[in-house]
Scaffold this motif. Structure first.
Motif: not given
Length: 518
Positions: A149-156, A200-204
């Motif tokens: 949802l947050s377009n964070n490809s690294a974590i995904l 994922i929560t601190q970067s978004n």
């Protein structure tokens, strides 16, 4: 190497078990991360920290390290991701005035405590076959979805890689397990879950800052409850005992698989809540979690005080289960359920082959090669047919599903699409029934892992806003899993007599080949 788990009074298993599954999972997750990630400081710190945790965990599996030594490794790993990777709990939303951030003197210790705490919480939850792995899969599914949802490809990428590694391991770890993940596996899963949930929560910042509490909720509650009880009893909080929630469920009379399934459901509820409530205030999430935790603890304490035991000989067991047992002995249910999937799954795959408006030439060429291989196996090498079928299906199904969802033919309307999609859920039910009532002693059988399959197949696709370039990513994933899982069940039930299934599959590949040149 002596990497085995020896039975004792506190443990559930009765035979010595190898515990090297953690190394296998670590390797399985590492390969795609190395191939596909951008190897920035964040990725490097996670890989370095996870490697330290795996090494210390494996040493513990061999030599039974003391808790001080284990903490040393966990703290070193956590400091790497904090200081080098920049993973810190700074944003706490409405818990701090005016959205201010925690300074490093407060942020670093808090992050360190959280990472080490979750690492041990997942480790301590590894008390029943498939328990820690199943809980972790649900957690990483939630993290992966939030990353998408947050377009964070690294974590995904990391979440998907770890989820795949766990799925492969659970094939051999669900009850009755033939291998354990050991501390190397459980601590690595806890470490990765902690780091990714923080990131994922601190970067978004729009995401609620306390979502990590829900994503890792049940193991956290279990660990805090157990340690509190030990301290109240004037015992060390690190001394192993049988106070964990999974032990208490067994004491209440639940079977091994029932206890695992019930905990899966609790964790799935928390992960689903994390996804649905991701934009709610931190105070609201904390209240929800406290209510959930208080309810769980109250139920266990009340049951213990009253000496409650699950009544196994209730009217349900006598009437419903008794009748089901008769049907099972007469093989009525297995005949109906297996015939349904034996005919339904190949027909559904054939229908899928007609959906794409265009078939790429290279996929068409692969299809004719697969068709020839299958037919040749039927005629000359029947012993190899099952493996050839698996190879061809595992390669082709993901691609076929993707192109069918990407470029469907224009004549398919919404009603036809709905019927097509619902047929997957319909067939999943009969797949589970087949597993439940099969008399096979080897191969796929029903386990608590089936709940995870259903969760991915039926719940994840219905999360809001799951789109990938205008395609339903969750639905694509679910369909792939349903097809592959179903074919494994069918092949197992056929017990080597897969000639007709092979012929039907070859026919589908021929259709794909023809469509590619028309």
């Amino acid at each position: 190497m002596n990497a085995v788990d020896i039975p004792n009074k506190r443990k559930i298993h009765e035979t010595t078990m190898p515990k090297i599954g953690g190394l296998a999972m670590a390797t399985g997750a590492l390969v795609p991360i190395l191939f596909w990630s951008s190897m920035d400081h964040f990725i490097q710190s996670i890989l370095a920290g996870a490697s330290i945790v795996v090494i210390f965990g494996f040493l513990d599996d061999i030599k039974n390290l003391g808790y001080k030594t284990k903490f040393t490794g966990q703290i070193a790993a956590a400091l790497i991701v904090i200081l080098y990777g920049g993973v810190k709990i700074q944003y706490l939303g409405t818990l701090l005035p005016d959205g201010s951030l925690l300074a490093d003197p407060f942020s670093i210790p808090l992050t360190l405590i959280f990472i080490v705490g979750i690492t041990n919480a997942i480790n301590l939850s590894d008390g029943l076959d498939g328990l820690a792995g199943g809980i972790s899969i649900l957690t990483f599914i939630g993290i992966g979805y939030l990353a998408y949802l947050s377009n964070n490809s690294a974590i995904l990428l990391i979440a998907v890689a770890v989820t795949g590694a766990i799925f492969g391991f659970l094939r051999f770890n669900t009850f009755p397990a033939v291998i354990f993940m050991g501390d190397a596996g459980s601590q690595a899963l806890g470490f990765m879950a902690a780091v990714l949930s923080i990131s994922i929560t601190q970067s978004n910042p729009p995401f609620c800052a306390v979502l990590p509490l829900l994503l890792t909720g049940f193991p956290v509650l279990d660990t805090l409850t157990v340690m509190t009880e030990r301290i109240i009893a004037h015992k060390s909080p690190f001394v192993a005992d049988k106070r964990h929630f999974h032990h208490r469920l067994l004491d209440l009379g639940f079977f091994h698989t029932e206890a695992v399934l019930l905990i899966y459901i609790f964790q799935a509820l928390l992960v689903t809540a994390a996804v649905l409530l991701r934009f709610f205030s931190e105070w609201f999430i904390l209240i929800i979690y406290l209510i959930f935790s208080g309810t769980i603890i109250y139920c266990f304490l009340t049951a213990k005080k009253a000496g409650t035991r699950l009544a196994r000989l209730s009217w349900f067991d006598k009437s419903i289960k008794g009748r089901l047992k008769i049907l099972k002995e007469k093989k009525v249910i297995i005949k109906i359920s297996f015939k349904t999937i034996y005919n339904g799954i190949p027909l559904l795959l054939l229908a899928t082959a007609f959906i794409p408006v265009n078939i790429p030439i290279y996929f068409s060429i692969f299809s004719i090669i697969a068709c020839i291989l299958i037919l040749a196996s039927i005629l000359f090498k029947k012993k190899r047919l099952c493996n050839i079928l698996r190879l061809c299906l595992y390669i082709s199904i993901p691609f076929l599903i993707f192109i069918s969802e990407s470029t469907p033919v224009p004549w398919i309307n919404s009603s036809m699409t709905q019927i097509y999609n619902l047929s997957f859920g319909f067939l999943v039910f009969f797949v589970i029934m087949t597993l439940k009532f099969t008399k096979r002693q080897h191969g796929f059988k029903t386990t608590p892992m089936d709940f995870l399959i259903l969760f991915v197949a039926l719940i994840v696709p219905n999360f809001p806003a799951v789109y990938f370039d205008n395609n339903h990513l969750g639905l694509i994933t679910a369909k792939i899993i349903v097809f592959l899982f179903s074919y494994e069940v069918i092949i197992g039930e056929l017990r080597g007599e897969s000639g007709k299934l092979g012929a039907a599959t070859a026919g589908t590949f021929m259709v794909i080949f023809i469509k590619g040149f028309t």
